[in-house]
Design a protein around this motif. Structure first.
Motif, PDB file in Angstrom:
ATOM      1  N   GLN A 139       0.828  -1.207   0.000  1.00  0.00           N
ATOM      2  CA  GLN A 139       0.000   0.000   0.000  1.00  0.00           C
ATOM      3  C   GLN A 139       0.862   1.256   0.000  1.00  0.00           C
ATOM      4  O   GLN A 139       0.528   2.245  -0.667  1.00  0.00           O
ATOM      5  CB  GLN A 139      -0.918  -0.013   1.222  1.00  0.00           C
ATOM      6  N   GLY A 140       1.979   1.208   0.726  1.00  0.00           N
ATOM      7  CA  GLY A 140       2.883   2.354   0.726  1.00  0.00           C
ATOM      8  C   GLY A 140       3.517   2.582  -0.634  1.00  0.00           C
ATOM      9  O   GLY A 140       3.552   3.707  -1.140  1.00  0.00           O
ATOM     10  N   PHE A 182      -0.239 -14.263   0.877  1.00  0.00           N
ATOM     11  CA  PHE A 182      -0.590 -13.695  -0.433  1.00  0.00           C
ATOM     12  C   PHE A 182      -2.074 -13.321  -0.458  1.00  0.00           C
ATOM     13  O   PHE A 182      -2.450 -12.251  -0.964  1.00  0.00           O
ATOM     14  CB  PHE A 182      -0.281 -14.703  -1.542  1.00  0.00           C
ATOM     15  N   GLN A 183      -2.916 -14.176   0.094  1.00  0.00           N
ATOM     16  CA  GLN A 183      -4.351 -13.914   0.119  1.00  0.00           C
ATOM     17  C   GLN A 183      -4.655 -12.629   0.880  1.00  0.00           C
ATOM     18  O   GLN A 183      -5.457 -11.796   0.434  1.00  0.00           O
ATOM     19  CB  GLN A 183      -5.072 -15.094   0.766  1.00  0.00           C
ATOM     20  N   GLN A 190      -4.185  -5.175  -3.023  1.00  0.00           N
ATOM     21  CA  GLN A 190      -4.304  -5.294  -4.484  1.00  0.00           C
ATOM     22  C   GLN A 190      -2.998  -4.955  -5.222  1.00  0.00           C
ATOM     23  O   GLN A 190      -2.936  -3.985  -5.985  1.00  0.00           O
ATOM     24  CB  GLN A 190      -5.432  -4.412  -5.028  1.00  0.00           C
ATOM     25  N   PRO A 191      -1.941  -5.730  -5.004  1.00  0.00           N
ATOM     26  CA  PRO A 191      -0.704  -5.475  -5.765  1.00  0.00           C
ATOM     27  C   PRO A 191      -0.966  -5.588  -7.264  1.00  0.00           C
ATOM     28  O   PRO A 191      -1.799  -6.375  -7.703  1.00  0.00           O
ATOM     29  CB  PRO A 191       0.237  -6.588  -5.278  1.00  0.00           C
ATOM     30  N   PHE A 223      -7.702 -11.602  -9.062  1.00  0.00           N
ATOM     31  CA  PHE A 223      -6.524 -10.808  -9.426  1.00  0.00           C
ATOM     32  C   PHE A 223      -6.605 -10.370 -10.880  1.00  0.00           C
ATOM     33  O   PHE A 223      -6.798 -11.173 -11.786  1.00  0.00           O
ATOM     34  CB  PHE A 223      -5.267 -11.636  -9.196  1.00  0.00           C
ATOM     35  N   ASP A 224      -6.421  -9.067 -11.111  1.00  0.00           N
ATOM     36  CA  ASP A 224      -6.519  -8.516 -12.465  1.00  0.00           C
ATOM     37  C   ASP A 224      -5.206  -7.895 -12.920  1.00  0.00           C
ATOM     38  O   ASP A 224      -5.155  -7.174 -13.902  1.00  0.00           O
ATOM     39  CB  ASP A 224      -7.628  -7.451 -12.503  1.00  0.00           C
ATOM     40  N   GLY A 225      -4.118  -8.180 -12.167  1.00  0.00           N
ATOM     41  CA  GLY A 225      -2.824  -7.634 -12.530  1.00  0.00           C
ATOM     42  C   GLY A 225      -2.033  -8.601 -13.389  1.00  0.00           C
ATOM     43  O   GLY A 225      -2.562  -9.579 -13.923  1.00  0.00           O
ATOM     44  N   MET A 226      -0.749  -8.324 -13.519  1.00  0.00           N
ATOM     45  CA  MET A 226       0.115  -9.112 -14.404  1.00  0.00           C
ATOM     46  C   MET A 226       0.954 -10.101 -13.600  1.00  0.00           C
ATOM     47  O   MET A 226       1.426  -9.787 -12.510  1.00  0.00           O
ATOM     48  CB  MET A 226       1.045  -8.195 -15.187  1.00  0.00           C
TER      49      MET A 226
END
Length: 847
Positions: A139-140, A182-183, A190-191, A223-226
């Motif tokens: 988050q930071g 990770f969960q 949300q990384p 998860f919607d990231g890469m």
């Protein structure tokens, strides 16, 4: 420019515009740190950078200096969510100065046992502490619009045969221990990206596992990231693409090369939709990277701000754990009570900054403060009357130490001068092309670039020059290991030959270099000697491997002595002083990516040193620096013990702040310290056996195991003392079907301001399956002035607080029944007790 003003790519439109070859090019990096650009469609390249405890930038060789943060286990030991968020913010700011859109971190694997080579880089043995630490750092980082890449998904908990080892683990342990951090991070932070692990899980490499990358990561968690591979952690073309490994790193690609991949698509061996879906996530990643707003022509620069140093010092100070303080020997006084007081600082880590563990987490720190420097700085403040003396006591180095700080370059400054040539020493009309000043004698040339030679040219030569002036007369040992060829000259006399006869060793990343060749020479105090190392790059390596490329050389020197002689010097000094600070532990040579520790012991003669010094002077404070537990056979003999981890740039100042009471220690152990390695639950099942490792302890990792079998430990999880005292009371527990609310009053009952960590554990009174005695479910740090009381509120999900993984239903199960809430300041001191009831059994999936 605001985020709303940033020009975003139209992903779906681009999928129609891109050619097949262009799509393929987007699915792998172009070098170690960059994704491909498609100039025709204004798709820019994205830069990534290590890492977990500082942003290196894009260079190993002659890198732009960085701020080094305390190691992961130290960061988690702060038990301070807000401080970890601040640390993440600073990482994000540093990334922008290095032109990096994405930080390859945090690491939130589980420190399953003390021997894991990267245990220091992870946060904890506990999945909840790991998950919250990762979440706050992410988050930071992302508050600065920089992207975080959480890693290594999943079960990358050892280094032994890490690219091949098959982790055999039950679904319950996988869910409750290894996937859980990770969960939590995906739920709370949300990384924007994720890095897959090298290893297999239950027979399948993670980087091509549909179960892990599709069913759990995208299906359950949304998860919607890469996703990207770890470096060279891709093992197939079709399987990895179909599983949803979006980006192969680094480049150039090994599997996603244009001709064979295009052929697979054109022949319907790989479905066009599979290709497009992977490209889609890469383009989304590029869109997120555009929001960072990094100019194309950015020049990497260090962050020299005093605010950065202050934060690093604060994080380091809060990470330090006070483990023993018999008779209140700490804090030390800066002013002698009667006459002049003398303190001796002794130990192999006294005049060395153990800023980080080894491997991809290490970097070139922009400055380093040793414990000796920090203590000396403290004693020169104001009208202090305490004097300081030093002795080495014992050697720690696996190889001869980096002597960049001891040499003087051609410009009269600390370090060495590298002079680069196109042809070897002795050549007629030898052609010089560049001169570079370096601070270290550990030189890795993998990414060396010069405008005077082509990038692809790997054969060239260098002379590394520095002046050395000994502080005492004696026999000095010189040595070097290389991935190339190297010879050491002193005043033009050949001393060490690692060129004409080379023997394989374990130097360099993954042990691709030679053994260290050594030789000795007599040197006189005060005389300046000219040191020259003649180096030839990778193509000259007689043990040549493809990975050698431009290669490197590590060289060092030190005075020759015996363990008995150094211990005797330390004992003689200890007898003359009032108090002794022993700075011991391990280093990045012993705790690093690429290998696991062979045992839990401190190498060399450190244990003998401590025992001898304590006999000579009982007023001893031991400061241990390590990223994971070490054996402490002397622990009952020493009155004071401090765990200081790998402390980053400000390690020495942070240690001195705690020792002299400018910071009241508040760190808590993020790992259990067992008495013996044999006591650890992973002892019988650690490391690769015929290519597999059995996680036989199941869910009973760390304190979960020790408490279940009632095994005594040296220091328990969550433990840490203070210079003041705290009292917990007025526990109030309220729960409904969804939310558990806990209120507890904490009072500072001592005379010094300080901070305490409230740790909340939950215990199922009558579970239907075997469960740990209790599990950490939340924590909060509270700062209190002397005599002050505060109410600490903790609120959490009932299903998260109560659930276990039901392997029959393949779902989380929150079981109807009675649960105890146990609150305290460590896992062995959670004595405040309340309870709540759940009225029904609930099964669930997702976040």
């Amino acid at each position: 420019m605001t985020v709303s003003e940033v020009q975003q790519l139209d992903v779906e439109h681009l999928l129609h515009e891109l050619t097949l070859d262009e799509k393929i090019s987007l699915l792998a990096g172009i070098d170690f740190w960059h994704t491909a650009a498609i100039d025709r469609l204004d798709i820019p390249s994205v830069r990534v950078s290590d890492g977990p405890n500082g942003v290196r930038g894009t260079k190993f060789f002659d890198s732009v200096p960085s701020n080094c943060f305390p190691c992961g286990t130290g960061m988690a030991a702060t038990f301070n969510k807000d401080l970890l968020h601040e640390a993440g913010q600073l990482m994000g700011k540093e990334a922008k100065l290095k032109g990096a859109h994405c930080i390859l971190g945090p690491t939130c694997n589980i420190a399953r046992g003390p021997l894991g080579g990267r245990a220091f880089e992870s946060y904890s043995e506990d999945p909840l502490l790991s998950g919250h630490a990762a979440s706050q750092v992410i988050q930071g980082i992302q508050s600065e619009k920089v992207l975080a890449c959480i890693k290594h998904f999943v079960c990358n908990d050892q280094e032994d045969r890490r690219i091949a080892v098959d982790t055999i683990v039950t679904d319950r342990a996988l869910r409750e221990i290894y996937l859980k951090p990770f969960q939590i991070a995906f739920r709370d932070a949300q990384p924007k990206s994720l890095m897959t692990a090298y290893n297999k899980v239950n027979g399948e490499h993670v980087s091509q596992s549909k179960k892990l990358l599709q069913d759990i990561l995208r299906g359950e968690w949304g998860f919607d990231g890469m996703t990207m591979s770890d470096w060279y952690g891709t093992y197939s073309m079709k399987e990895a693409l179909d599983a949803g490994l979006n980006l192969e790193m680094p480049g150039g690609p090994r599997f996603r090369t244009p001709f064979p991949l295009a052929h697979k698509v054109n022949s319907n061996e790989i479905h066009e939709d599979s290709l497009d879906n992977n490209v889609r996530y890469v383009l989304k990643f590029v869109n997120e990277a555009l929001k960072v707003g990094i100019p194309k022509d950015v020049v990497e620069s260090p962050n020299n701000s005093p605010e950065a140093s202050e934060l690093l010092r604060r994080v380091g100070g809060e990470s330090i754990v006070l483990l023993k303080n018999d008779n209140g020997i700490l804090p030390l006084s800066k002013t002698a009570s009667a006459g002049n007081e003398k303190i001796a600082v002794i130990g192999p880590n006294a005049k060395v900054t153990q800023d980080s563990g080894g491997g991809s987490a290490s970097l070139t720190a922009r400055y380093k403060v040793t414990p000796f420097d920090g203590i000396q700085n403290k004693l020169t403040e104001g009208n202090n009357t305490v004097s300081l003396e030093y002795a080495l006591g014992a050697f720690l180095d696996k190889s001869l130490p980096d002597v960049g700080e001891l040499l003087v370059n051609e410009n009269g400054k600390k370090g060495i001068t590298g002079k680069f040539y196109k042809n070897p020493p002795g050549s007629k009309n030898r052609e010089f092309f560049e001169s570079i000043d370096l601070l270290s004698t550990r030189i890795f040339m993998s990414d060396f670039k010069s405008k005077y030679i082509p990038v692809e040219q790997t054969l060239f030569y260098a002379d590394f020059l520095g002046d050395f002036t000994p502080e005492e007369t004696g026999t000095y040992e010189f040595g070097c290991s290389t991935m190339g060829t190297a010879q050491i000259f002193v005043n033009d006399k050949l001393i060490v030959d690692n060129k004409t006869h080379q023997v394989k060793g374990d130097a360099f990343f993954l042990g691709m270099g030679t053994r260290e060749e050594k030789a000795s020479i007599e040197l006189e105090k005060g005389v300046t000697y000219k040191i020259k190392v003649e180096f030839g790059t990778g193509p000259t390596y007689t043990l040549h491997t493809e990975q050698a490329e431009k290669g490197g050389v590590y060289f060092g020197l030190r005075i020759v002595s015996t363990p008995e002689k150094e211990i005797q010097k330390a004992v003689d000094l200890a007898k003359k002083v009032d108090k002794v600070i022993l700075c011991v532990g391990i280093s990045k040579e012993w705790e690093s990516e690429g290998f696991d520790r062979p045992d839990m012991d401190i190498p060399g003669y450190t244990d003998q040193l401590i025992e001898a010094v304590v006999k000579a002077n009982p007023n001893v404070v031991v400061v241990n620096q390590s990223g994971s537990p070490v054996t402490m056979p002397w622990v009952e003999q020493v009155p004071a013990l401090v765990q200081a981890w790998y402390g980053g740039n400000e390690a020495g100042n942070s240690i001195a702040d705690v020792l002299f009471g400018d910071i009241n220690p508040s760190g808590k152990l993020s790992l259990t310290f067992p008495r013996r390695i044999e006591d650890n639950p992973a002892y019988l099942n650690f490391g690769s056996t015929n290519g597999r490792v059995l996680y036989g302890e199941d869910v009973f990792v760390g304190y979960r195991y020790y408490e279940k079998i009632k095994r005594d430990v040296l220091f328990p999880f969550g433990y840490g003392l203070s210079y003041t005292s705290f009292e917990f009371g007025d526990l109030n527990v309220q729960a409904n079907d969804d939310t558990l609310k806990v209120l507890v009053k904490v009072t500072n009952t001592g005379k010094i301001d300080g901070a305490e960590s409230v740790q909340l554990y939950v215990q199922h009174v009558n579970p239907s399956v075997i469960r740990p005695v209790k599990e950490l479910k939340d924590f909060e740090k509270v700062f209190l002035k002397a005599g002050e009381s505060k109410a600490v509120h903790l609120e959490l999900s009932v299903r998260e607080a109560t659930s276990f993984w039901n392997t029959y239903k393949s779902k989380w199960q929150s079981e109807k029944g009675t649960y105890n809430v146990l609150v305290g300041n460590s896992s062995d001191n959670a004595t405040l007790k309340g309870e709540f009831e759940t009225t029904k059994t609930v099964h669930w999936l997702g976040l």
